[in-house]
Enzyme design. Sequence first.
Site, PDB file in Angstrom:
ATOM      1  N   HIS A  68       0.816  -1.206   0.000  1.00 59.01           N
ATOM      2  CA  HIS A  68       0.000   0.000   0.000  1.00 59.01           C
ATOM      3  C   HIS A  68       0.859   1.269   0.000  1.00 59.01           C
ATOM      4  O   HIS A  68       0.668   2.158  -0.815  1.00 59.01           O
ATOM      5  CB  HIS A  68      -0.923  -0.011   1.215  1.00 59.01           C
ATOM      6  CG  HIS A  68      -1.867   1.127   1.213  1.00 59.01           C
ATOM      7  ND1 HIS A  68      -3.092   1.060   0.591  1.00 59.01           N
ATOM      8  CD2 HIS A  68      -1.757   2.362   1.707  1.00 59.01           C
ATOM      9  CE1 HIS A  68      -3.695   2.229   0.713  1.00 59.01           C
ATOM     10  NE2 HIS A  68      -2.915   3.034   1.395  1.00 59.01           N
ATOM     11  N   HIS A 107       3.141   6.256  -2.039  1.00 59.09           N
ATOM     12  CA  HIS A 107       3.745   7.430  -1.415  1.00 59.09           C
ATOM     13  C   HIS A 107       5.263   7.426  -1.541  1.00 59.09           C
ATOM     14  O   HIS A 107       5.932   8.072  -0.771  1.00 59.09           O
ATOM     15  CB  HIS A 107       3.371   7.495   0.076  1.00 59.09           C
ATOM     16  CG  HIS A 107       1.901   7.567   0.314  1.00 59.09           C
ATOM     17  ND1 HIS A 107       1.180   8.711   0.110  1.00 59.09           N
ATOM     18  CD2 HIS A 107       1.018   6.635   0.734  1.00 59.09           C
ATOM     19  CE1 HIS A 107      -0.086   8.485   0.406  1.00 59.09           C
ATOM     20  NE2 HIS A 107      -0.212   7.230   0.778  1.00 59.09           N
ATOM     21  N   LYS A 113      -5.024  11.002  -8.740  1.00 52.10           N
ATOM     22  CA  LYS A 113      -4.798  11.223  -7.312  1.00 52.10           C
ATOM     23  C   LYS A 113      -4.798  12.745  -7.146  1.00 52.10           C
ATOM     24  O   LYS A 113      -3.867  13.423  -7.593  1.00 52.10           O
ATOM     25  CB  LYS A 113      -3.449  10.618  -6.903  1.00 52.10           C
ATOM     26  CG  LYS A 113      -3.134  10.764  -5.442  1.00 52.10           C
ATOM     27  CD  LYS A 113      -3.510   9.523  -4.676  1.00 52.10           C
ATOM     28  CE  LYS A 113      -3.018   9.596  -3.231  1.00 52.10           C
ATOM     29  NZ  LYS A 113      -3.439   8.418  -2.472  1.00 52.10           N
TER      30      LYS A 113
END
Length: 303
Positions: A177, A193, A236
Site C-alpha cells: 500500500h 507514497h 490522485k
Amino acid sequence: MDRGCVIVFLALFTLSDAASQTVNQELSDIFNELWKLDVNRMKAGTDYNISLQGKAGYIPQGSRSAVDHASSPLFSLVDETKLSSITTYARFMKLLDNYERSTGVAEKVTTDEVTENNSFLDAILETTVMKRAHQYLVNKGKSRSDLRQFKSQLYYIWFRLYHRDRNGGEDSSGFEHVFVGETKFGREIVGLHNWVQFYMQEKQDLLDYKGYKSTHLPDEDDHVLNVQFSWHGLIKPVASAFVGVSPEFEMAIFSILFLTSTEKTTTAVVNLDEYQLEMVVHRQGRSIGTAYPKLLSSNSRHM
Ligand SMILES: *[C@@H]1O[C@H](CO)[C@@H](O)[C@H](O)[C@H]1NC(C)=O
Ligand SMILES: *[C@@H]1O[C@H](CO)[C@@H](O)[C@H](O)[C@H]1NC(C)=O
C-alpha cells in the site's frame, strides 16, 4: 445538559483541538536524528533532478481527468546506476516489480518473494538508520533487542497479507500500500507514497505528473512535496511524499510511529529538517494499513 456541562465540554473540545496541532517533540527528535543518519539520501541536482512546472488545480476524489499543468515528467533525471549500487535501493526496487496492481486480486505468494522480502529487511537492518530505530524501539519497550525477533516484527507489520476489500482475497500489505500503490474498486488510487516507485511508474509512462499542489512554488531540492498525478487512468488529487530519502529512512520512521501507538489512526505533527509534517499511520489489525507524511509548511515559505 446544564450550563456547567456545556462549558466543560467546550473547554475539552478546544483543548483537544489545540493538542492536535501541537508538535510532538519526542518524535521530532528521533526523526531528526534518523534524518542525519540517512547517508543514503539522494541529492537534488546531482543524484536526481525534478521539474515542478505548473500548479495543479482542485480535483474531487474519484475524478478520471484533470488539466495537465506539467507537460514533462516530475523526474527529469534519476541516477539509476547509483541507486542500484546501494543494496537497500537495489532490493527495494526488486520488490516493487512483484505486485498485482489491483486490490481484490489475491496475491500469489512465491518462495522467491519470501526470500526477496527477507533480503530487503536484512539490508535495511544493516543500516545505521534502522539500527538506531531498533535501539529506540527497544528502549520504549516496543521491540525485542534480539535482531531475529525484530526482523519478524517488521515482517509482520509490513509484509503480512490482509483483506483490504471486504470481498477480496488476501490481497494487500502495508508495504504494498505505502510503497507500491493500489487501485481500489478501479475508482481510486490508494497509497503510492514513494518517490522511487513514482519515478519508475513515470518512466514506464504509467504515471502522469499533473503539477504541484502547494500554494507557493516549492523548491526543486525539497525533500517533501505535495503533487497531483494520474495512474492507470485514475487521478490522485493530492499526494504527499518524501523525495530523495532512502527506503530504510521511511521504513524506520513509519515503524516507530506505528509501534509506539495503539490507535486505529495515529497522527503526529513533527518538525523534520526544514519541514513541518503531519505524519499519519493507519492500523490494519497488527499491521500497517497505510502511512504517509502530509506537508504542512516549510521553513523558507508559507504553503
Ligand atoms: C540537474 O540539475 C543540475 C543542477 O541544477 C544541472 O546542472 C543539470 O544540468 C541538471 N541535469 C539534467 C539532466 O537536467
Ligand atoms: C512479500 O511482500 C509482498 C508485499 O507485501 C507480499 O505481497 C508477499 O506476499 C510477501 N511474501 C510473503 C511470503 O509474505
